[in-house]
Design a protein around this motif. Sequence first.
Motif, PDB file in Angstrom:
ATOM      1  N   TYR A  91       0.825  -1.198   0.000  1.00  0.00           N
ATOM      2  CA  TYR A  91       0.000   0.000   0.000  1.00  0.00           C
ATOM      3  C   TYR A  91       0.864   1.256   0.000  1.00  0.00           C
ATOM      4  O   TYR A  91       0.924   1.980   0.975  1.00  0.00           O
ATOM      5  N   HIS A 216      -9.915  -4.251   3.543  1.00  0.00           N
ATOM      6  CA  HIS A 216     -10.761  -4.939   2.584  1.00  0.00           C
ATOM      7  C   HIS A 216     -11.238  -6.252   3.193  1.00  0.00           C
ATOM      8  O   HIS A 216     -10.730  -6.691   4.218  1.00  0.00           O
ATOM      9  N   GLU A 218     -10.802  -9.340   2.464  1.00  0.00           N
ATOM     10  CA  GLU A 218      -9.800 -10.389   2.655  1.00  0.00           C
ATOM     11  C   GLU A 218      -8.898 -10.071   3.848  1.00  0.00           C
ATOM     12  O   GLU A 218      -8.530 -10.961   4.621  1.00  0.00           O
ATOM     13  N   CYS A 248      -7.979  -7.523  -4.832  1.00  0.00           N
ATOM     14  CA  CYS A 248      -7.265  -6.367  -5.379  1.00  0.00           C
ATOM     15  C   CYS A 248      -5.766  -6.576  -5.201  1.00  0.00           C
ATOM     16  O   CYS A 248      -5.315  -7.577  -4.645  1.00  0.00           O
ATOM     17  N   CYS A 251      -4.750  -6.887  -1.419  1.00  0.00           N
ATOM     18  CA  CYS A 251      -5.182  -8.147  -0.816  1.00  0.00           C
ATOM     19  C   CYS A 251      -4.437  -9.335  -1.426  1.00  0.00           C
ATOM     20  O   CYS A 251      -4.172 -10.323  -0.743  1.00  0.00           O
TER      21      CYS A 251
END
Length: 401
Positions: A91, A216, A218, A248, A251
Amino acid sequence: MACSNLGHTGVTYTGKEDLRETLYELCQSPTITSPTGGDNVAGYIDGTEFKFYKSDNLARPAVVNALLGKAKSNYATVYTNRADALWIKHYPKMKVKLMDQLKPTEGDGAVGVTLALQTVKKWPRQIAAIALKAPIPGGGLHAAAAGLSKDLDLPPGSRKKGLARALRYYMLATYSLVDISSAEAYEGLKNYVGALLVSDQGQILAAGINTGSFRHAEVSMLLSYFRNNPTATKVPENSVIFSTLTPCKGCTGFLSVTKSSNCVIYFGQEDTGKDGKVGKKISTQLSEKTKAPVGRSKEKLPGEIVPDDTEDTEGTGVVAMGTASEIHKVQVDKGLTSCMGTGSIATQIGKAKHAKEVLRSGSEALIHKMLRTRATDAESEVKHAVLTHIGQWLGTSRSVE
Ligand SMILES: [Zn+2]
């Protein structure tokens, strides 16, 4: 706020402001810098305090709590001493800085703060669930999931066929989480996604929903699992992960390092954006061939159709339903696609007409299916056991702790 001594030479922090030191000095303390015995630490500046969290397991790293904490603090930068925390490296857009990159007299490093250790006893936002007995003696769900693509024409009445069908039931259960997601989501959240972790024996081990930011579905699912299994760093061998949407990029990173080597990941609907391509490298769309019959064909089911623009009835436990014949037509994936219109993604149910009803119909249909199924052969034995398990789980999964 209780303050703590991080081992910084000669100084014991009592929380008094006159003992404030620069963030740089605090981050040089042995507890933080030790490459071996040091804890995983992450924190952020809030006023005159450096609020920080500790963790001894990178599968549930301090940075996650720090990121959750900072959400209440004007999106402050989070500092951590562990660059290898897989939870952040995927991220790059998040404001996470490494402590050893701080300059002593410049910028954030020069800011005077006192230490304030934050204690978090459990991860927030876990889907409530009770420990249910695994429904499939001897397992086999993983093998069914792994071999599905080359093993589609299974003889009726066989255990394998039952296991293949069970995969669809678990996906339907995963879709049912989307409803919770829409009820519990952070303000402004647009995408509603659910994820489920299931053992080889069919036991639902953890569930997650998208609650915004990096949490998220997951990630929530993984954190939920690690919260209940504090010594684990990976999900169990032979487990199967279900997500309603292609994972994504972020994840995919998290799943790649926390899944067991032979874990199978299924998604329900393809994310046609560029992130979806990343997720497809580790996951497979659940085959049409496993589609479970949905709903009853003739009887009128309880509940009423909620008009498209009506306020949500989420959280009340009231299931908005159409007639059984409408539900019968619902092939969950296709139903969702037709609800959304071409090109949009199923998870944007906030914008879509009928979508919630379809989702709720799917989970209700599971229960009806469960009630109708009788164990007459190996196939229906598996189906019945799995549907009973899911039905019981659905009864406990309507809330988020
Ligand atoms: Zn994601």
